[in-house]
Write an enzyme that holds these catalytic residues in place. Sequence first.
Site, PDB file in Angstrom:
ATOM      1  N   ASP A   1      30.785  15.957   3.746  1.00  0.00           N
ATOM      2  CA  ASP A   1      30.847  15.962   5.204  1.00  0.00           C
ATOM      3  C   ASP A   1      32.295  16.181   5.644  1.00  0.00           C
ATOM      4  O   ASP A   1      33.166  15.365   5.357  1.00  0.00           O
ATOM      5  CB  ASP A   1      30.317  14.602   5.688  1.00  0.00           C
ATOM      6  CG  ASP A   1      30.339  14.466   7.195  1.00  0.00           C
ATOM      7  OD1 ASP A   1      30.798  15.390   7.900  1.00  0.00           O
ATOM      8  OD2 ASP A   1      29.881  13.405   7.666  1.00  0.00           O
ATOM      9  N   ILE A   2      32.530  17.258   6.372  1.00  0.00           N
ATOM     10  CA  ILE A   2      33.903  17.624   6.760  1.00  0.00           C
ATOM     11  C   ILE A   2      34.541  16.566   7.667  1.00  0.00           C
ATOM     12  O   ILE A   2      35.774  16.431   7.683  1.00  0.00           O
ATOM     13  CB  ILE A   2      33.907  19.025   7.422  1.00  0.00           C
ATOM     14  CG1 ILE A   2      35.305  19.650   7.393  1.00  0.00           C
ATOM     15  CG2 ILE A   2      33.352  18.992   8.834  1.00  0.00           C
ATOM     16  CD1 ILE A   2      35.324  21.137   7.725  1.00  0.00           C
TER      17      ILE A   2
ATOM     18  N   ASN B   1      30.575  26.593  19.679  1.00  0.00           N
ATOM     19  CA  ASN B   1      30.020  27.693  20.493  1.00  0.00           C
ATOM     20  C   ASN B   1      30.994  27.960  21.645  1.00  0.00           C
ATOM     21  O   ASN B   1      31.960  27.221  21.825  1.00  0.00           O
ATOM     22  CB  ASN B   1      28.615  27.360  20.983  1.00  0.00           C
ATOM     23  CG  ASN B   1      28.595  26.095  21.817  1.00  0.00           C
ATOM     24  OD1 ASN B   1      29.259  26.002  22.845  1.00  0.00           O
ATOM     25  ND2 ASN B   1      27.866  25.091  21.347  1.00  0.00           N
TER      26      ASN B   1
ATOM     27  N   GLY C   1      24.484  20.985  14.264  1.00  0.00           N
ATOM     28  CA  GLY C   1      25.203  21.304  13.030  1.00  0.00           C
ATOM     29  C   GLY C   1      26.512  20.551  12.882  1.00  0.00           C
ATOM     30  O   GLY C   1      26.635  19.389  13.270  1.00  0.00           O
ATOM     31  N   VAL C   2      27.504  21.240  12.350  1.00  0.00           N
ATOM     32  CA  VAL C   2      28.801  20.614  12.087  1.00  0.00           C
ATOM     33  C   VAL C   2      29.488  20.259  13.411  1.00  0.00           C
ATOM     34  O   VAL C   2      30.204  19.253  13.508  1.00  0.00           O
ATOM     35  CB  VAL C   2      29.656  21.527  11.172  1.00  0.00           C
ATOM     36  CG1 VAL C   2      30.137  22.769  11.857  1.00  0.00           C
ATOM     37  CG2 VAL C   2      30.814  20.752  10.573  1.00  0.00           C
ATOM     38  N   ASP C   3      29.243  21.032  14.438  1.00  0.00           N
ATOM     39  CA  ASP C   3      29.804  20.769  15.777  1.00  0.00           C
ATOM     40  C   ASP C   3      29.346  19.403  16.287  1.00  0.00           C
ATOM     41  O   ASP C   3      30.160  18.579  16.742  1.00  0.00           O
ATOM     42  CB  ASP C   3      29.339  21.909  16.708  1.00  0.00           C
ATOM     43  CG  ASP C   3      30.057  21.961  18.037  1.00  0.00           C
ATOM     44  OD1 ASP C   3      31.082  21.254  18.190  1.00  0.00           O
ATOM     45  OD2 ASP C   3      29.615  22.728  18.917  1.00  0.00           O
TER      46      ASP C   3
ATOM     47  N   SER D   1      29.362  30.079  10.870  1.00  0.00           N
ATOM     48  CA  SER D   1      28.257  30.999  11.213  1.00  0.00           C
ATOM     49  C   SER D   1      27.084  30.986  10.235  1.00  0.00           C
ATOM     50  O   SER D   1      26.105  31.705  10.469  1.00  0.00           O
ATOM     51  CB  SER D   1      28.739  32.464  11.361  1.00  0.00           C
ATOM     52  OG  SER D   1      29.366  32.680  12.601  1.00  0.00           O
TER      53      SER D   1
ATOM     54  N   TYR E   1      23.800  30.086  13.327  1.00  0.00           N
ATOM     55  CA  TYR E   1      24.115  31.481  13.658  1.00  0.00           C
ATOM     56  C   TYR E   1      23.652  32.489  12.594  1.00  0.00           C
ATOM     57  O   TYR E   1      23.854  33.692  12.743  1.00  0.00           O
ATOM     58  CB  TYR E   1      25.606  31.640  13.961  1.00  0.00           C
ATOM     59  CG  TYR E   1      26.027  31.108  15.318  1.00  0.00           C
ATOM     60  CD1 TYR E   1      25.084  30.626  16.222  1.00  0.00           C
ATOM     61  CD2 TYR E   1      27.373  31.087  15.705  1.00  0.00           C
ATOM     62  CE1 TYR E   1      25.468  30.131  17.471  1.00  0.00           C
ATOM     63  CE2 TYR E   1      27.754  30.613  16.960  1.00  0.00           C
ATOM     64  CZ  TYR E   1      26.808  30.132  17.829  1.00  0.00           C
ATOM     65  OH  TYR E   1      27.202  29.659  19.066  1.00  0.00           O
TER      66      TYR E   1
HETATM   67  N1  AR6 Z   1      30.258  19.056   7.133  1.00  0.00           N
HETATM   68  C1  AR6 Z   1      30.399  20.262   6.543  1.00  0.00           C
HETATM   69  N2  AR6 Z   1      29.549  21.284   6.751  1.00  0.00           N
HETATM   70  C2  AR6 Z   1      28.498  21.071   7.567  1.00  0.00           C
HETATM   71  C3  AR6 Z   1      28.275  19.835   8.232  1.00  0.00           C
HETATM   72  C4  AR6 Z   1      29.217  18.795   7.989  1.00  0.00           C
HETATM   73  N3  AR6 Z   1      29.106  17.596   8.563  1.00  0.00           N
HETATM   74  N4  AR6 Z   1      27.140  19.956   8.986  1.00  0.00           N
HETATM   75  C5  AR6 Z   1      26.666  21.213   8.792  1.00  0.00           C
HETATM   76  N5  AR6 Z   1      27.484  21.881   7.934  1.00  0.00           N
HETATM   77  P1  AR6 Z   1      26.375  25.306  11.800  1.00  0.00           P
HETATM   78  P2  AR6 Z   1      27.131  27.931  12.918  1.00  0.00           P
HETATM   79  C6  AR6 Z   1      27.379  23.269   7.461  1.00  0.00           C
HETATM   80  O1  AR6 Z   1      24.959  25.513  12.180  1.00  0.00           O
HETATM   81  O2  AR6 Z   1      26.160  28.629  12.037  1.00  0.00           O
HETATM   82  C7  AR6 Z   1      26.137  24.491  16.718  1.00  0.00           C
HETATM   83  O3  AR6 Z   1      25.067  24.067  17.510  1.00  0.00           O
HETATM   84  C8  AR6 Z   1      26.048  23.954   7.485  1.00  0.00           C
HETATM   85  O4  AR6 Z   1      25.292  23.632   6.325  1.00  0.00           O
HETATM   86  O5  AR6 Z   1      26.972  23.966  12.049  1.00  0.00           O
HETATM   87  O6  AR6 Z   1      28.515  28.510  13.058  1.00  0.00           O
HETATM   88  C9  AR6 Z   1      27.302  25.027  17.560  1.00  0.00           C
HETATM   89  O7  AR6 Z   1      27.430  24.322  18.795  1.00  0.00           O
HETATM   90  C10 AR6 Z   1      26.446  25.424   7.498  1.00  0.00           C
HETATM   91  O8  AR6 Z   1      26.692  25.895   6.162  1.00  0.00           O
HETATM   92  O9  AR6 Z   1      27.359  26.390  12.549  1.00  0.00           O
HETATM   93  C11 AR6 Z   1      26.913  26.445  17.755  1.00  0.00           C
HETATM   94  O10 AR6 Z   1      26.014  26.591  18.844  1.00  0.00           O
HETATM   95  C12 AR6 Z   1      27.779  25.422   8.234  1.00  0.00           C
HETATM   96  O11 AR6 Z   1      28.186  24.056   8.326  1.00  0.00           O
HETATM   97  C13 AR6 Z   1      26.224  26.816  16.475  1.00  0.00           C
HETATM   98  O12 AR6 Z   1      25.714  25.596  15.950  1.00  0.00           O
HETATM   99  C14 AR6 Z   1      27.723  26.011   9.633  1.00  0.00           C
HETATM  100  O13 AR6 Z   1      26.499  25.676  10.248  1.00  0.00           O
HETATM  101  C15 AR6 Z   1      27.189  27.415  15.466  1.00  0.00           C
HETATM  102  O14 AR6 Z   1      26.458  27.859  14.345  1.00  0.00           O
END
Ligand code: AR6
Length: 176
Positions: free
Chosen positions: A14-15, A28, A36-38, A121, A125
């Site tokens: 977890d970052i 976003n 997600g990570v956001d 992404s 995304y």
């Molecule tokens: N630590 C590390 N990596 C993570 C974590 C974490 N805690 N949680 C998820 N990931 P995503 P995107 C990974 O969907 O595709 C949001 O709603 C996950 O497995 O977080 O750029 C934003 O507000 C994946 O490999 O980001 C935007 O609307 C990676 O992080 C949209 O999602 C990115 O997944 C952005 O989409």
Amino acid sequence: MGKALDRIRIQTGDITKLDVDAIVNAANTSLLGGGGVDGAIHRAAGRELEFECRMLDGCNVGDAKITKGYKLPARHIIHTVGPVWQGGGRGEAELLASCYVRSLELAAANDCRSVAFPAISTGVYRYPKDAATEIAVGTVSMIIEQKTMPETVIFCCFDEHMAELYQRTVAALRKG
Ligand code: AR6
């Protein structure tokens, strides 16, 4: 490229837990949080992060903005906005590379010696993971090759499968 690759680390987890100078958020364009990570970063950093983000007036795809880390161990959060995958013909590769370039510029400008990136992404995304990983590793190694800061770049993968993909991509670049 060999020396730059020595400054790259691949981790799983977890970052939000990482004690680094900056973590990068896959945000976003509103910068006001999401899933997600956001979502994980906003939850862990606390409400004050959203207050600072409201002052930033959003962020374009391929660009990045920096805030404080608040309750995170990380000192800063660099918020970047990756492209939504639309088949590859809409400039997605250039926009994704730009996320890494702009994030590293902000990191260097803010004296960050260590920066951790998620796989921008590749979640909501839907950017294909292998192509996104090549852009991530290729762009970061090219940029840090020419600079002393940041000293260390961590690719923080959420699962082992993703970490293995990063390891393979770094190994392929080492071979040239
Ligand atoms: N630590 C590390 N990596 C993570 C974590 C974490 N805690 N949680 C998820 N990931 P995503 P995107 C990974 O969907 O595709 C949001 O709603 C996950 O497995 O977080 O750029 C934003 O507000 C994946 O490999 O980001 C935007 O609307 C990676 O992080 C949209 O999602 C990115 O997944 C952005 O989409």
